[in-house]
Each structure stands twice: as structure tokens, then as C-alpha cells.
Design an enzyme around this catalytic site. Structure first.
Site, PDB file in Angstrom:
ATOM      1  N   SER A 275       0.834  -1.199   0.000  1.00  0.00           N
ATOM      2  CA  SER A 275       0.000   0.000   0.000  1.00  0.00           C
ATOM      3  C   SER A 275       0.872   1.254   0.000  1.00  0.00           C
ATOM      4  O   SER A 275       1.669   1.455  -0.912  1.00  0.00           O
ATOM      5  CB  SER A 275      -0.964  -0.047   1.191  1.00  0.00           C
ATOM      6  OG  SER A 275      -1.957   0.934   1.089  1.00  0.00           O
ATOM      7  N   ASP A 362      -9.507  -5.284  -4.874  1.00  0.00           N
ATOM      8  CA  ASP A 362      -8.956  -4.262  -3.981  1.00  0.00           C
ATOM      9  C   ASP A 362      -9.805  -3.002  -4.100  1.00  0.00           C
ATOM     10  O   ASP A 362      -9.856  -2.367  -5.149  1.00  0.00           O
ATOM     11  CB  ASP A 362      -7.500  -3.967  -4.379  1.00  0.00           C
ATOM     12  CG  ASP A 362      -6.772  -3.113  -3.349  1.00  0.00           C
ATOM     13  OD1 ASP A 362      -7.452  -2.323  -2.654  1.00  0.00           O
ATOM     14  OD2 ASP A 362      -5.541  -3.224  -3.244  1.00  0.00           O
ATOM     15  N   HIS A 401      -7.658  -5.700  -0.227  1.00  0.00           N
ATOM     16  CA  HIS A 401      -6.487  -4.831  -0.195  1.00  0.00           C
ATOM     17  C   HIS A 401      -5.321  -5.402   0.607  1.00  0.00           C
ATOM     18  O   HIS A 401      -4.167  -5.079   0.330  1.00  0.00           O
ATOM     19  CB  HIS A 401      -6.886  -3.471   0.390  1.00  0.00           C
ATOM     20  CG  HIS A 401      -5.776  -2.473   0.436  1.00  0.00           C
ATOM     21  ND1 HIS A 401      -5.152  -1.986  -0.702  1.00  0.00           N
ATOM     22  CD2 HIS A 401      -5.146  -1.864   1.494  1.00  0.00           C
ATOM     23  CE1 HIS A 401      -4.210  -1.128  -0.368  1.00  0.00           C
ATOM     24  NE2 HIS A 401      -4.183  -1.034   0.954  1.00  0.00           N
TER      25      HIS A 401
END
Length: 426
Positions: A275, A362, A401
Site C-alpha cells: 500500500s 482491492d 487490499h
């Protein structure tokens, strides 16, 4: 004859003088009449009594019926009152719910109306939202005791990238050393004695190095017999300082140097970013490649092209989709914060092998951004660079995610890629 007549006259005279004197037959008849009269009286009395009993029974029955009716009426009244109260209660609850829903909606609308002004007048709020370092999860638990988080073969320690900055670090041993009962002083020594690959893990925004999904990834690395060095950037958890783009990259570069000082020259060192950490890892890889100290490989989990694009696609700004121009203006405000993490620019200078992992479902960073970063890397990197690989994960698995660690094929994908990079001399 005369005597008989005289007797008859005398008897007649006596009978007329004694009118009460009756003959036996008459007496019997009179007695029968009297008896009949008495019987009739008795019957009449009995009938009267029966009638009275019937009346009493009727009265009792009537009273009982009246009581039952009264009870039924009371029950009906209480039932109707309960029904009325329930209706009133349900109406009241529904009214309260509607009022609460209205005020919640109004509050959200008010906050969203303020966002453009907040972004414009307070660019530091953009920085706060990008790093979200104050949102700590799990909120409890001692980071000084990794065993409380299920990591029994892990050492906690601290390093100082700058004189006034201290960051918290975990060193997770590979599985083949987990049962060796190493003392904390022997953890660093194990890095040089055993040539197992070392992963420098850079986590995303919010939370700490003790995040559940992050711990699951450390366990995966350990099962592959990799060392893991993971840390909290400045301003996160118990690490001191305030986060900034240059600051968190400096923290990561300090730890990379710390690792390289303790491992042999041929020990593979993997940069892993997730991320927001992909922005940190890509910029770090760029700096290292420019300095001639490239890592063995760069792995990007759920990456983005740059902060502006990531902000534009963030679910928080979905309500602004109906105002495209305003949304573009809002995301342009992010540039004023000074935070860019322009991975689509940095990747062109990364010459080491790159692997990009992204789940189709995601919802925070769309897979389209990861694919676009891959395309930019293919087009702009030097021809003699290492391979670049894009690995998508189907939405049906529900990894989203941050749960790619659940993919059963991930250990094989990672170990195969690292082995290939080592064999080709990267």
C-alpha cells in the site's frame, strides 16, 4: 210405626242441631281433600323453591357471565392498550431512527461540504490523512513483546536514523532457526552466519508493525526460511518524530544499510512494500539503484502510481464522483501537502527485478493503478534492467487490499521469483 217415626225425627233433629257431625264417608272425603290441599301447598312450595333456586342459579350464572364478560373486557382493554402502546412505541422508535438517520446524513453532508475548504486552507490535513499515523490498530498490546502477537521467535529493538529520531523494529527469525533458542545478542549474528534471504518490510498507512495481516505475512516469510526486518516509520506507534515523505524513506534507507552491514555480500535482500509502503519501497529502490547498491528484488503489494491518483480513487471521495471537476480540484490540493510518492516516476530508475502483486477486488487501491504502474515500468526502465512481473489475484478469492497472504500459491510465486533473481546475479 209411630215409634220409628219418632226416632227418625229425633235423629233428624240431632243432625240439624249438630251440623259438625259427619258420617265416616264424609270424614274420609274431607281428610282426602285436606291431604290433597296440603300436597298442593307442598307442591306449590316446592315449585316456588325450585323457581327460587332456578332464579338463584340464573342469577349466579348471570353474575358469572358478567364476571367473565368483565374479565374478557378487561383483557380486551389491556390487549388493546398493549397494542396501542406497541404501535406508539414502534412509531416512536421509527421516528427516533428516522431522526438519527437524518442527523447522521446531515452531519456527513456537512463534513463533505467542509472538505474542499479544509484541503485548501490546511494542507497539513492532507499529510495527516495520507499517513494516518495516529490511527493505531490494534489499540492495545505491547510492541516490546512480540510474543503477545503470536511471534515467539522475534526480537524487538530500536535504532536512531537521526539523533532525535528513534524507530521501533522487529527481527523475525526464519523457521529453521525458530527452535534454536537464540539470545537477543545472537539475532544479529544469525544474519551473517546464515545466508537466508532477508526481507525489509515497509507497511502501509495506519496501524503498526503488529497489524494482524502484517504478522501473517511475516509468518509466511519465516516459513520460507527468510529473515524479516519490519519497523514503524517515525511518528507511528512508539517511534518518535513526525512522518513526511523524505523522513519515512530515510528511515527505510537507514535500516537497509543496517542490514547490509550485518549480512554477507551474497545474501539476498528483498524490499517489500504494501500500500503506502510501495511508495516508500519504490523511492528507496530508486535511491539505492542510483547509488549502485540495488536490492536483490523489489516486491510491491497493492501499489499505486502516485498519491494524487490514489487519492482520486479512494472510497472516501466517492460522493464527489457526481462533481468530476470538483473532485479533480480536491485531488490537486494534495500536491500542496508536499507528499507525492510518485512511483510512476521513480520506477523508471529501478533496475533490479520487480514483482507487482494486486488483487482484483482491492477497493482501496484499484488494480488498474497497479497495472498502470507495471506498464510504465515496462515502457520506461532501461533495457538491461531485471525482469518485471505482474501477478493478479482473482476477485473470487476475496483477498481485497490486504489479504494476499492467504493465497496458497504466494509462497511458491515468491520463492521461485527470488531464486530466479539470485541465479541471474541480480
Amino acid at each position: 210405626m209411630e215409634n220409628n217415626n219418632k226416632k227418625a225425627k229425633k235423629n233428624k233433629k240431632r243432625s240439624s242441631e249438630n251440623p259438625t257431625t259427619k258420617n265416616p264417608n264424609n270424614n274420609n272425603n274431607n281428610n282426602n281433600k285436606t291431604k290433597n290441599n296440603n300436597d298442593q301447598k307442598t307442591n306449590n312450595n316446592n315449585d316456588t323453591k325450585n323457581n327460587n333456586d332456578k332464579k338463584n342459579n340464573n342469577n349466579k350464572t348471570k353474575n358469572n357471565n358478567d364476571k367473565k364478560n368483565s374479565k374478557n373486557n378487561n383483557n380486551n382493554n389491556s390487549a388493546s392498550k398493549k397494542t396501542t402502546n406497541l404501535k406508539k412505541s414502534s412509531k416512536t422508535k421509527f421516528g427516533i431512527f428516522c431522526q438519527g438517520l437524518f442527523w447522521c446524513g446531515a452531519s456527513v453532508a456537512f463534513v463533505y461540504a467542509l472538505i474542499p475548504f479544509i484541503f485548501w486552507y490546511f494542507p497539513e490535513m492532507c499529510t495527516f490523512m495520507i499517513f494516518s499515523n495516529r490511527f493505531r490498530w490494534p489499540p492495545l498490546g505491547q510492541l516490546t513483546k512480540p510474543s503477545e502477537h503470536g511471534l515467539n521467535h522475534t526480537r524487538n529493538f530500536y535504532v536512531n536514523p537521526r539523533r532525535n529520531i528513534q524507530i521501533g523494529v522487529w527481527h523475525v527469525l526464519p523457521q529453521n532457526l525458530a527452535d534454536s533458542n537464540l539470545g537477543y545478542s545472537e539475532y544479529e549474528q544469525s544474519l551473517s552466519e546464515h545466508k537466508s534471504p532477508v526481507v525489509l518490510y515497509m507497511h502501509g498507512n495506519t496501524g503498526t508493525r503488529a497489524g494482524w495481516h502484517r504478522i501473517e505475512m511475516y509468518k509466511l516469510f519465516s516459513a520460507l526460511n527468510y529473515h524479516t526486518i519490519t519497523f514503524d516509520y517515525r511518528g507511528y506507534a512508539e517511534s518518535t518524530g513526525v512522518p513526511s515523505e523524505d523522513g519515512v524513506v530515510e528511515d527505510a534507507q537507514f535500516l537497509f544499510s543496517w542490514i547490509k552491514q550485518r549480512v554477507s555480500s551474497d545474501t539476498p535482500v528483498i524490499l517489500w512494500g504494501h500500500s503506502l509502503g510501495t511508495g516508500v519501497a519504490t523511492q528507496l529502490a530508486k535511491n539505492l539503484c542510483n547509488q549502485g547498491t540495488c536490492p536483490t528484488t523489489l516486491v510491491l503489494e497493492a501499489p499505486f502510481t502516485n498519491i494524487v491518483n490514489a487519492t482520486y480513487h479512494h472510497p472516501f471521495l466517492i460522493p464527489f464522483n457526481i462533481f468530476k471537476d470538483l473532485k479533480l480540484k480536491l485531488t490537486s490540493f494534495v500536491r500542496r501537502s508536499g507528499v507525492e510518492f510518485a512511483s510512476d516516476e521513480s520506477i523508471s530508475s529501478v533496475t533490479c527485478p520487480i514483482m507487482i502483486l494486486h488483487a482484483e477486488d482491492d477497493f482501496l487501491i484499484p488494480i488498474a493503478l497497479g497495472k498502470k504502474l507495471y506498464d510504465v515500468g515496462v515502457e520506461t526502465r532501461p533495457k538491461d534492467s531485471g525482469p518485471i512481473k505482474f501477478v493478479p489475484f482473482k476477485a473470487v478469492h476475496g483477498y481485497g487490499h490486504k489479504h494476499i497472504h492467504k493465497a496458497p500459491e504466494l509462497p511458491g510465486i515468491l520463492s521461485s521469483f527470488v531464486q530466479t533473481c539470485v541465479e541471474k546475479g541480480f
